[in-house]
Design a protein around this motif. Structure first.
Motif, PDB file in Angstrom:
ATOM      1  N   UNK A 138       0.839  -1.203   0.000  1.00 38.95           N
ATOM      2  CA  UNK A 138       0.000   0.000   0.000  1.00 38.95           C
ATOM      3  C   UNK A 138       0.873   1.252   0.000  1.00 38.95           C
ATOM      4  N   UNK A 139       1.959   1.236   0.788  1.00 35.46           N
ATOM      5  CA  UNK A 139       2.877   2.381   0.831  1.00 35.46           C
ATOM      6  C   UNK A 139       3.568   2.580  -0.511  1.00 35.46           C
ATOM      7  N   UNK A 140       3.996   1.469  -1.141  1.00 41.08           N
ATOM      8  CA  UNK A 140       4.673   1.573  -2.439  1.00 41.08           C
ATOM      9  C   UNK A 140       3.728   2.089  -3.512  1.00 41.08           C
ATOM     10  N   UNK A 141       2.481   1.594  -3.513  1.00 43.93           N
ATOM     11  CA  UNK A 141       1.499   2.065  -4.493  1.00 43.93           C
ATOM     12  C   UNK A 141       1.218   3.551  -4.293  1.00 43.93           C
ATOM     13  N   UNK A 142       1.092   3.955  -3.057  1.00 46.79           N
ATOM     14  CA  UNK A 142       0.803   5.356  -2.745  1.00 46.79           C
ATOM     15  C   UNK A 142       1.966   6.258  -3.136  1.00 46.79           C
ATOM     16  N   UNK A 143       3.173   5.794  -2.883  1.00 49.51           N
ATOM     17  CA  UNK A 143       4.350   6.578  -3.273  1.00 49.51           C
ATOM     18  C   UNK A 143       4.388   6.761  -4.787  1.00 49.51           C
ATOM     19  N   UNK A 144       4.097   5.705  -5.526  1.00 56.53           N
ATOM     20  CA  UNK A 144       4.071   5.804  -6.987  1.00 56.53           C
ATOM     21  C   UNK A 144       2.951   6.729  -7.454  1.00 56.53           C
ATOM     22  N   UNK A 145       1.791   6.605  -6.829  1.00 56.53           N
ATOM     23  CA  UNK A 145       0.625   7.385  -7.240  1.00 56.53           C
ATOM     24  C   UNK A 145       0.831   8.877  -7.005  1.00 56.53           C
ATOM     25  N   UNK A 146       1.638   9.227  -6.016  1.00 58.19           N
ATOM     26  CA  UNK A 146       1.809  10.642  -5.639  1.00 58.19           C
ATOM     27  C   UNK A 146       3.009  11.290  -6.312  1.00 58.19           C
ATOM     28  N   UNK A 185       7.455  13.222  -1.803  1.00 59.10           N
ATOM     29  CA  UNK A 185       6.557  13.817  -2.800  1.00 59.10           C
ATOM     30  C   UNK A 185       5.650  14.868  -2.161  1.00 59.10           C
ATOM     31  N   UNK A 186       5.151  14.575  -0.968  1.00 62.42           N
ATOM     32  CA  UNK A 186       4.256  15.517  -0.305  1.00 62.42           C
ATOM     33  C   UNK A 186       4.987  16.773   0.150  1.00 62.42           C
ATOM     34  N   UNK A 187       6.297  16.669   0.371  1.00 61.49           N
ATOM     35  CA  UNK A 187       7.048  17.832   0.844  1.00 61.49           C
ATOM     36  C   UNK A 187       7.229  18.883  -0.242  1.00 61.49           C
ATOM     37  N   UNK A 188       6.750  18.607  -1.455  1.00 58.72           N
ATOM     38  CA  UNK A 188       6.691  19.657  -2.466  1.00 58.72           C
ATOM     39  C   UNK A 188       5.582  20.661  -2.138  1.00 58.72           C
ATOM     40  N   UNK A 189       4.658  20.269  -1.260  1.00 57.86           N
ATOM     41  CA  UNK A 189       3.548  21.138  -0.886  1.00 57.86           C
ATOM     42  C   UNK A 189       3.962  22.053   0.257  1.00 57.86           C
ATOM     43  N   UNK A 190       3.698  23.356   0.152  1.00 61.62           N
ATOM     44  CA  UNK A 190       4.069  24.294   1.231  1.00 61.62           C
ATOM     45  C   UNK A 190       3.496  23.904   2.589  1.00 61.62           C
ATOM     46  N   UNK A 191       2.254  23.398   2.605  1.00 58.81           N
ATOM     47  CA  UNK A 191       1.632  23.035   3.881  1.00 58.81           C
ATOM     48  C   UNK A 191       2.386  21.899   4.560  1.00 58.81           C
ATOM     49  N   UNK A 192       2.883  20.957   3.778  1.00 63.83           N
ATOM     50  CA  UNK A 192       3.649  19.855   4.359  1.00 63.83           C
ATOM     51  C   UNK A 192       4.957  20.355   4.953  1.00 63.83           C
ATOM     52  N   UNK A 211      14.215   8.877   0.368  1.00 69.24           N
ATOM     53  CA  UNK A 211      12.985   9.614   0.647  1.00 69.24           C
ATOM     54  C   UNK A 211      13.157  10.637   1.747  1.00 69.24           C
ATOM     55  N   UNK A 212      13.883  10.267   2.803  1.00 67.66           N
ATOM     56  CA  UNK A 212      14.088  11.185   3.924  1.00 67.66           C
ATOM     57  C   UNK A 212      14.976  12.348   3.506  1.00 67.66           C
ATOM     58  N   UNK A 213      16.074  12.067   2.811  1.00 67.97           N
ATOM     59  CA  UNK A 213      16.962  13.144   2.376  1.00 67.97           C
ATOM     60  C   UNK A 213      16.244  14.059   1.383  1.00 67.97           C
ATOM     61  N   UNK A 214      15.429  13.478   0.495  1.00 72.06           N
ATOM     62  CA  UNK A 214      14.658  14.300  -0.434  1.00 72.06           C
ATOM     63  C   UNK A 214      13.681  15.213   0.286  1.00 72.06           C
ATOM     64  N   UNK A 215      13.072  14.702   1.348  1.00 74.47           N
ATOM     65  CA  UNK A 215      12.166  15.512   2.160  1.00 74.47           C
ATOM     66  C   UNK A 215      12.917  16.668   2.812  1.00 74.47           C
ATOM     67  N   UNK A 216      14.081  16.382   3.371  1.00 77.86           N
ATOM     68  CA  UNK A 216      14.875  17.432   4.022  1.00 77.86           C
ATOM     69  C   UNK A 216      15.332  18.477   3.015  1.00 77.86           C
ATOM     70  N   UNK A 217      15.703  18.032   1.838  1.00 78.62           N
ATOM     71  CA  UNK A 217      16.129  18.989   0.810  1.00 78.62           C
ATOM     72  C   UNK A 217      14.977  19.933   0.466  1.00 78.62           C
ATOM     73  N   UNK A 218      13.790  19.400   0.285  1.00 74.53           N
ATOM     74  CA  UNK A 218      12.648  20.264  -0.011  1.00 74.53           C
ATOM     75  C   UNK A 218      12.376  21.241   1.128  1.00 74.53           C
ATOM     76  N   UNK A 219      12.510  20.765   2.364  1.00 70.48           N
ATOM     77  CA  UNK A 219      12.273  21.640   3.511  1.00 70.48           C
ATOM     78  C   UNK A 219      13.299  22.771   3.574  1.00 70.48           C
ATOM     79  N   UNK A 220      14.495  22.532   3.068  1.00 68.95           N
ATOM     80  CA  UNK A 220      15.540  23.551   3.126  1.00 68.95           C
ATOM     81  C   UNK A 220      15.325  24.679   2.121  1.00 68.95           C
TER      82      UNK A 220
END
Length: 381
Positions: A109-117, A169-176, A206-215
């Motif tokens: 379910x997590x893999x499908x959701x990651x692909x879908x988003x 993927x969600x960290x591309x959103x300002x609210x996230x 995924x974690x490093x990508x999230x941190x990069x977006x947050x920066x």
């Protein structure tokens, strides 16, 4: 053939027939033509999605193959819109399953959701509305997502590494980003140890990508670099090797980076090393950030990394950051590099180059997924 598969996937079908139909569907998701057939035939997708819930009497193998087929379908860009049309609430449903501690197919379910988003648009928007934003339920979905990622054994049946890709993927959103960077919530700190998770490059990426977006949120840089988060130490650690420094140089490094053991290894994935460097580069966008990064021995780690590095793309990223670290401060009005006005023609060219890089990366990822699909029927995100 598609009509027959739809009938055989029905809940009322015999378990052995369901299992064979699901196996056939999984095989079809291994080719572009097969995925096109599945997404264009009315009724087949709802029948497949219905099997995901393990109805009474369904063969366990059939359910497993149905989940794996969904992962592969969600990885196909042309299949995402038909999937959302067939089941509009699919993102929220997958999220609930991925975060259910005892759900046996939570990893799929997590893999499908990651692909879908992966693409901006309906899937991400639906996830925001389903409670992933700051205005969610008692415990917002983002907090539950971080909890699932950072809690060892959260689901004893399945690893949830792909939730890190979803968060990326969600960290591309300002609210996230605002949610993760809220000092009162402490969410970023829970992610930091995962930068060096030994058992999954998907999780680390995924974690490093999230941190990069947050920066990209430069107003948070001083907090991120300060004592409450100490982000720089976590970013430099995977880039550091077992090199010995002089006592004078050693004193420049954060305490956790001093006197590392002789068997200290660097991050093995070149793409992750490059992303770590890019994240540090973002932290140097403001004058206070540059000062903090320079004063914590970053150049020393980058110098040794550059001597060791063999990947050309990582070496280029390393050289760019070194130039910032050893170069003169920008002239007045240029102190915040994230707020500098870029001429339209230069900005357009930079966007084109970034788009080309993203397309090349996506193509490489899709080719890798197709290869893995042929091996075991499960495509990573």
């Amino acid at each position: 053939m598609a009509q027959e598969l739809t009938t055989f996937l029905s809940h009322s079908g015999r378990p052995d027939v369901q299992a064979e139909a699901a196996r056939q569907v999984l095989g079809l998701t291994g080719s572009e033509a097969g995925r096109a057939l599945l997404t264009t035939h009315p009724g087949l997708l709802p029948a497949l999605l219905g099997l995901l819930e393990a109805p009474p009497g369904a063969a366990a193998g059939a359910v497993a193959d149905a989940w794996r087929a969904l992962v592969n379908l969600c990885a196909e860009p042309g299949a995402r819109a038909p999937l959302l049309a067939a089941l509009p609430g699919l993102p929220g449903h997958l999220l609930a399953r991925a975060l259910a501690p005892s759900w046996p197919w939570a990893g799929e379910a997590a893999a499908a959701l990651a692909n879908l988003s992966r693409d901006p648009g309906p899937a991400r928007e639906q996830l925001e509305k389903s409670g992933l934003g700051p205005a969610g339920a008692e415990e917002p979905g983002l907090a539950r997502l971080v909890t699932a990622l950072s809690t060892p054994g959260y689901n004893a049946h399945a690893p949830l590494h792909h939730l890190a890709s979803l968060l990326h993927h969600l960290s591309h959103l300002p609210a996230t980003r605002a949610f993760l960077l809220d000092p009162a919530r402490g969410q970023i700190q829970r992610l930091l140890p995962l930068i060096q998770a030994p058992d999954s490059a998907v999780l680390r990426m995924g974690v490093v990508g999230t941190l990069r977006n947050c920066c990209f949120e430069h107003r948070s840089h001083e907090w991120l670099l300060g004592p409450r988060v100490e982000l720089l130490t976590f970013l430099l650690m995977p880039l550091a090797g077992p090199e010995e420094f002089s006592d004078e140089e050693m004193d420049q490094l954060p305490i956790d980076l001093q006197y590392l053991p002789q068997d200290k290894e660097r991050e093995p994935d070149a793409d992750i090393r490059k992303m770590l460097i890019e994240t540090i580069m973002l932290l140097t966008a403001t004058a206070p950030g540059r000062k903090l990064v320079k004063n914590q021995g970053t150049y020393l780690v980058l110098r040794e990394l550059h001597s060791w590095e063999r990947d050309p793309n990582v070496r280029v990223a390393c050289e760019k950051l070194i130039q910032v670290l050893i170069g003169d401060e920008p002239e007045a009005g240029m102190e915040n590099l994230l707020e500098v006005s870029v001429p339209p023609d230069v900005e357009q060219r930079l966007q084109q180059l970034d788009q080309q890089e993203q397309q090349q990366l996506q193509q490489e990822q899709e080719e890798a997924m197709q290869t893995l699909s042929r091996l075991d029927g499960l495509s990573p995100s």
